[in-house]
Design a protein around this motif. Structure first.
Motif, mmCIF file in Angstrom:
data_model
loop_
_atom_site.group_PDB
_atom_site.id
_atom_site.type_symbol
_atom_site.label_atom_id
_atom_site.label_comp_id
_atom_site.label_asym_id
_atom_site.label_seq_id
_atom_site.Cartn_x
_atom_site.Cartn_y
_atom_site.Cartn_z
ATOM 1 N N MET A 89 0.823 -1.207 0.000
ATOM 2 C CA MET A 89 0.000 0.000 0.000
ATOM 3 C C MET A 89 0.860 1.261 0.000
ATOM 4 N N VAL A 92 2.158 1.854 -3.503
ATOM 5 C CA VAL A 92 1.108 2.319 -4.416
ATOM 6 C C VAL A 92 0.774 3.776 -4.120
ATOM 7 N N VAL A 93 0.577 4.071 -2.842
ATOM 8 C CA VAL A 93 0.155 5.427 -2.466
ATOM 9 C C VAL A 93 1.220 6.448 -2.844
ATOM 10 N N THR A 94 2.455 6.186 -2.461
ATOM 11 C CA THR A 94 3.482 7.198 -2.710
ATOM 12 C C THR A 94 3.782 7.325 -4.201
ATOM 13 N N SER A 97 0.813 9.079 -5.882
ATOM 14 C CA SER A 97 0.805 10.447 -5.380
ATOM 15 C C SER A 97 1.905 11.278 -6.045
ATOM 16 N N THR A 125 -1.622 12.692 1.196
ATOM 17 C CA THR A 125 -0.646 11.607 1.170
ATOM 18 C C THR A 125 -0.245 11.215 2.592
ATOM 19 N N MET A 128 -3.221 9.314 4.211
ATOM 20 C CA MET A 128 -3.394 7.965 3.659
ATOM 21 C C MET A 128 -2.292 7.034 4.171
ATOM 22 N N LEU A 261 -6.029 10.557 -7.897
ATOM 23 C CA LEU A 261 -5.311 10.140 -6.686
ATOM 24 C C LEU A 261 -6.280 9.625 -5.626
ATOM 25 N N ALA A 265 -7.433 5.863 -7.164
ATOM 26 C CA ALA A 265 -6.299 5.002 -6.863
ATOM 27 C C ALA A 265 -6.171 4.680 -5.372
ATOM 28 N N THR A 266 -6.361 5.657 -4.510
ATOM 29 C CA THR A 266 -5.979 5.386 -3.124
ATOM 30 C C THR A 266 -7.127 5.464 -2.127
ATOM 31 N N THR A 269 -9.903 3.057 -2.027
ATOM 32 C CA THR A 269 -9.541 1.664 -1.783
ATOM 33 C C THR A 269 -9.225 1.424 -0.309
ATOM 34 N N ALA A 348 -5.078 0.812 -9.285
ATOM 35 C CA ALA A 348 -4.509 2.116 -8.941
ATOM 36 C C ALA A 348 -3.710 2.655 -10.116
#
Lengths: 663, 497
Positions: A89, A92-94, A97, A125, A128, A261, A265-266, A269, A348
């Protein structure tokens, strides 16, 4: 550097960027604002990569940073749980982002709220990351609500637009309904487990499996079922599952980078991640798994239908997101948590790509979002065209693309599930394949191929994103490099993020102890694993399966309707009167919610105020008693008339009465 | 007994003496700036002398600290007896801090009878500190009643057009509530063998009948102040008519006195009756959350809306207290502190707009963010805190109370949890209509953003709101010993046949 410091760096770097850009935006200027936030997110991404390697080497972490508060014998802490689920995660997030940050430089170039926007997305960011890195329910809820806050701020970013500030309030309120369930779930866990720490709760969970509670007298329900359903209600809000999905399409009022974003994507989810994280609890309650699966199936199929008739480029993709979130939810219900997370990851990439691509199209179209006004853009925007084609192919599950591996795994897992409701779910996710392919390529053909319709459309367009005021209505143009580079960088994993990872993530025990499956009760993933013979074989054998041909049929239908017989869609629309009306009305949810919940609450509040506070309490009790005192005084005043003969008369009567009494 | 003047005496008398000095030195309004400066010095001094209460506080003991005792009316055994524990100490700090803010907030707005206004604020601050520090029942009672007078004057003199109705309603409502308390105290004086010591009363055995009667009497005294449904209707009127400073003190401090009374008197003196009547108190608290939440939704006047929101938030406090577990009581206490910050800040925000536009009607605004971006950002933070967003102080107390309620009854927790929806609905809907949108009219178009003084006031509250939200541990640490001690005390019946 100590690895624990690195853990702290991951969320803190974007936070620092957000604070600097937010508080000193004027001082550091536009360039300063995007540099400092991008630097923060870049640091977070690189640190996440290092942590990823460290975790692969077998170093997981679970510990507190500080104690938030204590009360009685309860201690609530802020802490990190770094395991394989977390690092996926985090990456994916960073990564997404970072792409969105860079993209924003181009997309928001003319916006007066430039610094504010960067501050918000960096803050997002941070929130999350705190959510996914949490090792306890409290911090999970913190992150949960914090991402909701940033989502609220960003949907309403253009706060002078009535539709935007309607949408952001709606999003916040619907999410709060979900959070209400989520909070009760957390409180139930605290009350019965005496802790909010994941590890302690998960360890105790098997002992609690037999417990029942009677919420209504005489109806004992399984404690874990109640907890899981309540937690999942939170996920239904955040991950926009039926019937709490209503906020997500409206959230498209926000600038496109955050649609990519946050609303693809984040953030949306987070609910999927949460349920996967809670797998040790959900595994103990078949009822809640069935519930999850059915809700997901309804979302996957019925939200897909709505995507078929939308004409706003972002709304098509928004309904697609709803449908894909439904897929992930179905996977959770089928105990295929790893497949859900796998789809979360691939989705994502390709959904962020599609949204950013849509944003690029919108820029190229001078902020017109209506796909009926587009057409033939392939020639003008080659990079956007190619990357969006890749995204669409990944979305519909073209064998070999990332989306294929994750989506097909979900379909197979559902087919292998034996839970109540799995039959319907299997039908829904299979049928959705056709729907997905249809709306994706309807969009694709209408935007990039066919006749160039923008020349005559520009005369009357006025609902562009920022109310484009420059008035240069030339031909569409390709976007600057800050926009196209993120597209390319997202297109790569959209193709590639499937085949190398499916085996380890789904069948190789990649997630280790982060995800728990009761293989005896829910053997779906184990059965899939037995039939899995490598990614190449999977892609090859898919050519003979129903989903593949449904996808082909979907693309072909779209091609036929929008490239060959362009007159047909209008005719179908006329013929299908009622069906079209229902879809156009979005099944009536918005109307019902506005009328029943929003209107009902106002009506009830008004009545309580007017009848309760104003009439009963103030009118009767307060002012009434004041009036009563006044009246008594007015009457008793006559007793003190000041005439001596009145008093004398009263005395004589009194003496007479006394005499009568005593004599 | 301590020698010299103790810290608690200073927290009471420094503001009062400062207030008297402002009055004496004041003269008329031509000298207003000097009066303001003098008042500010007095308020800051009042805060400074209170700080040792926090730094010197021993968190490990439930015992009374910073104790002072002097005979006051020896013939009736009435003492000037002061002292604080972990329950009362934070409120003296909160009050002293709020006093500085309201002096600053009234800096420009109050242009008539400046000296009198500032003096009323300062004297009130001293008296309220007396309420929280008093350990003698009569001293408590005197301060409890005396604190009404400055506020009555503040509403009645500097208030809005309907101020006389509001001031009298406020005064009679709260006075009637507390008059019977005097009778109760005299009764306790006799059954305790001639003592007005609150701590002695805690130990007096009482029959159920006596406990129930005392409970009802205390209920009226304190429930009116909290205020609990259905004795709450004075609050919206008082808020609407009060000047900004008056509203801030009313919301941040005055309401807390009622809740504090429940903890200091009702629970420990009549624990058996409190257990017996839990259903009533919980029921009224939950009505406050739901009923008042819905009523807040339809208010057209911003101050009324926040006033109703205050009642709903105080419902959490009373709910927490009557859960009889640490989470509930500490959650209620934190909610009180947080509400002091958040409601105070929201009234200041409304005041900022009122000073410029001279309207509190939501309909007169729209698009304020266009002309006042800095203000809009701070207002957003406080609106979110009022909606109980995690990371702000507003979340901490509500979260703890919901957790505490869940330990007792699922449906209590569920009903209380509805605040998550209602709180966000009424606060953010108001925010949307006032701050977001296009510039609604020429008043809004002509707005100027907050100046340095206003920013200082709001920003210091913002820091408090965030600090408590992110790291509430220091505050709960202060409370633990006293709360646990109280709970242990309340758990034992003191029933006598």
């Amino acid at each position: 550097m100590d690895i624990k410091t690195l853990y702290l760096v991951v969320p803190m770097a974007p936070l620092a960027g957000a604070v600097v850009a937010g508080l000193f935006g004027k001082l550091i200027g536009r360039t300063g604002a995007h540099l400092v936030t991008i630097l923060g997110v870049l640091v977070a991404f690189l640190a996440s990569l290092l942590i990823f390697q460290d975790v692969l080497a077998g170093h997981t972490f679970n510990g507190a940073i500080y104690t938030w508060l204590t009360s009685g014998n309860l201690s609530l802490e802020i802490g990190f749980l770094i395991d394989r689920l977390t690092v996926v995660m985090m990456l994916v997030v960073t990564f997404v982002s970072l792409m969105v940050h860079i993209y924003t430089i181009g997309y928001m170039a003319d916006d007066p709220g430039y610094q504010r926007f960067f501050s918000y997305i960096a803050l997002f960011t941070f929130s999350m990351l705190m959510l996914v890195m949490s090792n306890n329910f409290l911090q999970l809820f913190f992150g949960w609500e914090a991402v909701g806050l940033v989502s609220y701020l960003l949907i309403g970013f253009w706060f002078t637009r009535e539709s935007a500030i309607y949408a952001n309030l709606k999003a916040f309120m619907v999410n709060r309904v979900g959070d209400f369930g989520f909070l009760l779930g957390i409180a139930l866990i605290m009350a019965w487990f005496g802790s909010l720490d994941y590890q302690q709760v998960f360890q105790m969970a098997p002992q609690m499996a037999g417990h029942t509670i009677s919420l209504i007298d005489g109806h004992p329900w399984s404690l874990l079922t109640v907890i899981c359903v309540l937690l999942f209600i939170g996920a239904m809000g955040k991950s926009a599952q039926f019937p709490l999905h209503v906020w997500l399409p409206d959230s498209m009022e926000g600038p496109t980078p955050i649609s990519a974003l946050i609303h693809a994507a984040t953030m949306v989810t987070a609910g999927i991640f949460m349920v996967a994280r809670m797998s040790p609890l959900f595994e103990l309650s078949d009822t809640s798994l069935s519930f999850v699966m059915i809700i997901g199936a309804i979302t996957a199929l019925f939200m897909g239908f709505l995507g078929m008739i939308q004409n706003d480029i972002k709304r098509v993709i928004a309904y697609s997101t709803l449908s894909q979130l439904g897929y992930m939810t179905v996977a959770l219900g089928a105990s295929a948590y790893s497949a859900a997370i796998f789809h979360l990851m691939t989705h994502a990439f390709f959904k962020a790509l599609l949204f950013l691509g849509a944003g690029s199209v919108i820029m190229g179209m001078h902020h017109d979002q209506d796909i009926r006004n587009m057409g033939g853009l392939k020639k003008y925007m080659p990079i956007t065209w190619l990357t969006m084609l890749i995204g669409s192919l990944a979305l519909i599950g073209t064998p070999g693309f990332s989306g294929f591996y994750s989506k097909d795994s979900i379909i197979e897992a559902v087919q292998a599930s034996h839970l109540w409701g799995s039959g319907f779910a299997a039908f829904a996710v299979t049928a959705s394949v056709f729907v997905t392919a249809f709306y994706s390529f309807r969009l694709y053909f209408l935007v990039f191929h066919g006749k160039e319709r923008f020349h005559n459309a520009h005369a009357e367009h006025d609902h562009g994103e920022e109310g484009d005021s420059q008035g240069h209505h030339g031909a569409p143009h390709e976007s600057p490099w800050v926009v196209t580079v993120p597209l390319v960088l997202l297109a790569i994993p959209s193709i590639y993020a499937g085949w190398p990872y499916i085996e380890p993530m789904l069948y190789g025990g990649f997630f280790g102890s982060a995800i728990y499956i009761d293989a005896l009760a829910h053997p779906a993933m184990a059965e899939l694993g037995a039939e899995f013979h490598g990614p190449a074989a999977m892609a090859l054998s898919a050519l003979t399966t129903l989903p593949f041909w449904l996808a082909v049929a979907g693309v072909a239908t779209a091609y036929y309707l929008y490239m060959v017989r362009k007159d047909l869609p209008e005719k179908i629309k006329e013929k299908a009167g009622i069906v079209y009306a229902i879809l156009d009305d979005k099944y009536g949810f918005d109307r019902f919610n506005d009328w029943f919940f929003a209107g009902g609450a106002r009506l009830l509040g008004g009545k309580l105020w007017r009848w309760g506070d104003v009439a009963a309490i103030d009118g009767v009790l307060v002012n009434g008693s004041a009036r009563l005192v006044g009246q008594i005084a007015r009457i008793s005043r006559y007793l003190q008339s000041g005439y001596i003969y009145h008093y004398a008369f009263a005395m004589i009567i009194g003496v007479a009465l006394l005499a009568t009494w005593f004599v | 007994m301590l020698e010299g003047i103790g810290i608690l005496s200073l927290t009471i008398w420094v503001p009062i003496v400062a207030g008297l000095l402002v009055l004496a030195a004041g003269g008329d309004d031509r000298n207003a700036s000097g009066q303001r400066t003098l008042a500010l010095i007095g308020a800051v001094l009042g805060l400074l002398v209170a700080i040792p209460l926090w730094t010197g506080f021993n968190v490990s003991t439930p015992a009374i600290q910073f104790e002072e005792a002097l005979p006051w009316v020896p013939s009736f055994n009435i003492w000037y007896h002061l002292g604080v524990d972990g329950i009362s100490m934070p409120f003296i700090l909160l009050n002293s801090f709020t006093t500085v803010l309201v002096v600053l907030a009234g800096w420009k707005v109050i242009q008539t009878k400046v000296a009198q206004y500032m003096a009323a604020m300062l004297i009130q601050s001293g008296i309220i500190n007396g309420v929280f520090a008093a350990l003698d029942g009569m001293l408590f009672y005197v301060c409890f009643e005396a604190m009404l007078i400055p506020l009555y004057l503040i509403i009645g003199i500097w208030g809005g057009p309907n101020r006389i109705y509001a001031a009298i309603k406020f005064f009679i409502y709260t006075l009637l509530g507390s008059l019977l308390m005097l009778v109760a105290m005299i009764y306790l004086f006799f059954v305790s063998g001639g003592s007005f010591e609150i701590m002695v009363w805690h130990k007096v055995g009482l029959t159920m009948m006596a406990q129930l009667l005392l409970f009802v009497v205390f209920f009226f005294a304190f429930a009116v102040k909290v205020p609990m449904w259905p004795v709450h209707t004075w609050l919206p009127d008082a808020h609407v008519e009060a000047p900004t400073g008056g509203s801030v003190v009313l919301a941040a401090i005055t309401l807390k006195v009622g809740a504090y009374g429940l903890l200091r008197f009702t629970l420990p003196i009549v624990p058996d009756a409190a257990h017996e009547l839990t259903w009533l108190m919980v029921g009224l608290s939950l009505i406050a959350v739901v009923y008042i939440g819905l009523v807040a939704l339809v208010q057209a006047d911003m101050k009324k809306l926040i006033a109703y929101s205050s009642i709903a938030h105080m419902g959490f406090v009373t709910l927490g207290f009557f859960l009889f577990n640490p989470l509930g009581i500490e959650g209620g206490l934190i909610q009180m502190i947080s509400h002091g910050f958040v409601a105070g800040a929201l009234f200041l925000c409304i005041g900022v707009m009122y000073d410029r536009v001279h309207s509190r009607q939501i309909a007169d605004y729209g698009g304020v963010a266009n002309t006042m971006p800095r203000f809009a950002a701070l207002f957003m933070l406080f609106a979110m805190a009022n909606s109980g967003l995690p990371g702000t102080s507003g979340f901490v107390g509500e979260f703890m109370v919901v957790l505490g309620a869940m330990k007792v009854n699922f449906w209590w927790a569920a009903t209380a949890g509805l605040t998550l929806i209602f709180g966000a609905a009424y606060t953010l809907w108001m925010y949307k209509r006032v701050v977001y949108g296009k510039v609604a009219n020429e008043h809004v178009a002509g707005l100027t953003d907050i100046d340095g003084r206003e920013f200082l006031v709001l920003a210091s509250l913002a820091i408090g709101v965030l600090a408590i939200g992110v790291y509430p541990l220091p505050i709960t640490d202060v409370m633990h010993a006293s709360v646990n001690n109280l709970l242990e005390h309340v758990a034992h019946s003191k029933l006598i046949p």
